[in-house]
Design an enzyme around this catalytic site. Structure first.
Site, short mmCIF file in Angstrom:
data_model
loop_
_atom_site.label_atom_id
_atom_site.label_comp_id
_atom_site.label_asym_id
_atom_site.label_seq_id
_atom_site.Cartn_x
_atom_site.Cartn_y
_atom_site.Cartn_z
N PRO A 2 -8.49 49.78 60.66
CA PRO A 2 -7.90 51.40 60.92
C PRO A 2 -7.86 52.56 59.56
O PRO A 2 -8.36 52.31 59.16
CB PRO A 2 -6.43 51.24 60.07
CG PRO A 2 -6.28 49.83 60.88
CD PRO A 2 -7.99 48.60 60.92
N GLU A 3 -8.64 53.75 60.65
CA GLU A 3 -9.35 54.52 60.04
C GLU A 3 -7.96 55.95 60.75
O GLU A 3 -7.23 55.55 61.47
CB GLU A 3 -10.55 55.42 60.50
CG GLU A 3 -11.21 54.40 59.75
CD GLU A 3 -12.71 55.15 59.84
OE1 GLU A 3 -12.85 55.59 59.50
OE2 GLU A 3 -13.72 53.84 60.96
N LYS A 59 -4.11 57.21 56.24
CA LYS A 59 -4.85 56.17 56.84
C LYS A 59 -2.92 55.87 56.89
O LYS A 59 -2.54 54.67 57.05
CB LYS A 59 -5.22 55.15 56.50
CG LYS A 59 -6.55 55.60 56.23
CD LYS A 59 -7.89 55.00 55.53
CE LYS A 59 -8.88 55.70 55.55
NZ LYS A 59 -9.94 54.89 55.20
N HIS A 91 -1.67 36.00 63.82
CA HIS A 91 -1.32 36.86 62.53
C HIS A 91 -0.25 37.44 62.10
O HIS A 91 -0.21 37.95 61.51
CB HIS A 91 -2.70 37.89 61.96
CG HIS A 91 -3.51 36.47 61.68
ND1 HIS A 91 -4.45 35.36 61.03
CD2 HIS A 91 -5.33 37.07 62.56
CE1 HIS A 91 -5.38 35.03 61.37
NE2 HIS A 91 -6.21 35.71 62.61
N ARG A 109 -6.39 39.58 57.18
CA ARG A 109 -6.77 40.15 55.54
C ARG A 109 -5.96 40.25 54.80
O ARG A 109 -5.87 40.17 53.87
CB ARG A 109 -8.42 40.35 56.13
CG ARG A 109 -9.52 39.33 56.34
CD ARG A 109 -10.62 40.18 56.37
NE ARG A 109 -11.38 41.16 54.74
CZ ARG A 109 -12.08 41.98 55.20
NH1 ARG A 109 -12.34 41.68 55.87
NH2 ARG A 109 -12.45 41.66 53.93
N ARG A 247 -21.13 50.98 50.37
CA ARG A 247 -20.57 50.38 52.06
C ARG A 247 -21.85 50.89 52.84
O ARG A 247 -22.45 51.67 52.64
CB ARG A 247 -19.63 51.88 52.76
CG ARG A 247 -18.49 51.81 51.34
CD ARG A 247 -17.39 51.16 50.97
NE ARG A 247 -17.35 49.67 52.57
CZ ARG A 247 -16.25 50.93 52.95
NH1 ARG A 247 -15.49 51.31 52.28
NH2 ARG A 247 -16.01 49.34 53.72
#
Length: 258
Positions: A2-3, A59, A91, A109, A247
């Site tokens: 997700p951005e 976000k 999940h 996560r 990154r």
DNA sequence: GCAATTGTTGGGAG
DNA sequence: GCTCCCAACAATTG
């Protein structure tokens, strides 16, 4: 994942289903996603309330419900979604039963999660360090913000307190589109560079929002960045891989020298 | 077993 | 104060 474009997609889909729905029950399957409230507090604060129009900043997704508001930050793997049937995801961490359908939050996560707040002050508090939303940022404001910073371009654009909403894939795509090296320092950019950068932010975001993600379109870096030996969709040069701002980063040494 | 992963935070160094 | 780097969070994949 997700951005800004993904979260805007969440918002858009929930906007079509959530407003007016009454909350009947909150089932927390994994309290690891609750960041500031217990399952019991969530239940007590929300039961009987109706969801209102969802909003987004960067976000962050905001789900107001007649007083209390759920703030959702999806981290890398989170996704809130509405389902009318009783289906779900492996999940799913929270399931909110509505008078019609269910709101699920799935997150493999659990890097971020869900906050419960009960006033505008608390919302402001949580979002205090967020810069202006990247979508709809005009050139003047963009230039002014950029001129306040000195560091490398990519980490600056990814800093949510500078501009809210841009993540790793978007920033690589934007730098590539603007023909700017992700390592170039912001202070080195000339007026035409900044103009090009702003155009790239705007056009990449507009297209990505339309797709609900950073799309792997024909002439996009994102289409090839995960290839074994990717080459530039614009000039064919072998792309470079490296780390910028900690990154993983892909760029074209030909189109983006520096 | 080890490295890597599209996000963010806090600590510490320079 | 600003900038950068690292570790941590967590789960899974190559």
């Amino acid at each position: 994942m997700p951005e800004l474009p993904d979260v805007e997609g969440f918002r858009d889909r929930l906007s079509a289903t959530l407003p007016g729905r009454r909350i009947d029950a909150v089932e927390v399957r994994d309290s690891g996603v609750l960041r500031n409230a217990s399952a019991r507090a969530l239940n007590r604060a929300l039961s009987g309330h109706r969801f209102e129009e969802p909003r987004r900043h960067g976000k962050w997704l905001l789900l107001p419900a007649e007083g209390p508001t759920l703030l959702v930050h999806s981290g890398m793997t989170g996704r809130p979604y509405y389902t009318s049937a009783a289906d779900g995801d492996r999940h799913d961490r929270v399931v909110i039963t509505l008078d019609r359908g269910e709101l699920h939050y799935t997150d493999q996560r659990k890097l971020r999660g869900i906050w419960l707040v009960d006033s505008q002050e608390d919302i402001d508090d949580l979002l205090r360090d967020q810069g202006p939303d990247a979508l709809g940022l005009d050139r003047h404001a963009f230039t002014e913000i950029l001129r306040r910073h000195r560091g490398a371009l990519k980490p600056t654009l990814m800093d949510q307190s500078v501009v809210a909403g841009l993540g790793n894939l978007l920033v690589d795509e934007i730098c590539w589109r603007a023909r700017l090296n992700p390592k170039v320092h912001v202070g080195e950019l000339g007026d035409s560079d900044v103009r090009r950068l702003h155009r790239a932010v705007t056009s990449v975001l507009r297209t990505a929002v339309r797709h609900g993600c950073v799309p792997g379109l024909r002439r996009w870096l994102t289409r090839v960045r995960d290839d074994t030996d990717p080459s530039c969709p614009r000039c064919g040069t072998r792309l470079r891989r490296g780390r910028v701002g900690g990154r993983s980063t892909v760029w074209c040494s030909q189109c983006q020298p520096g």
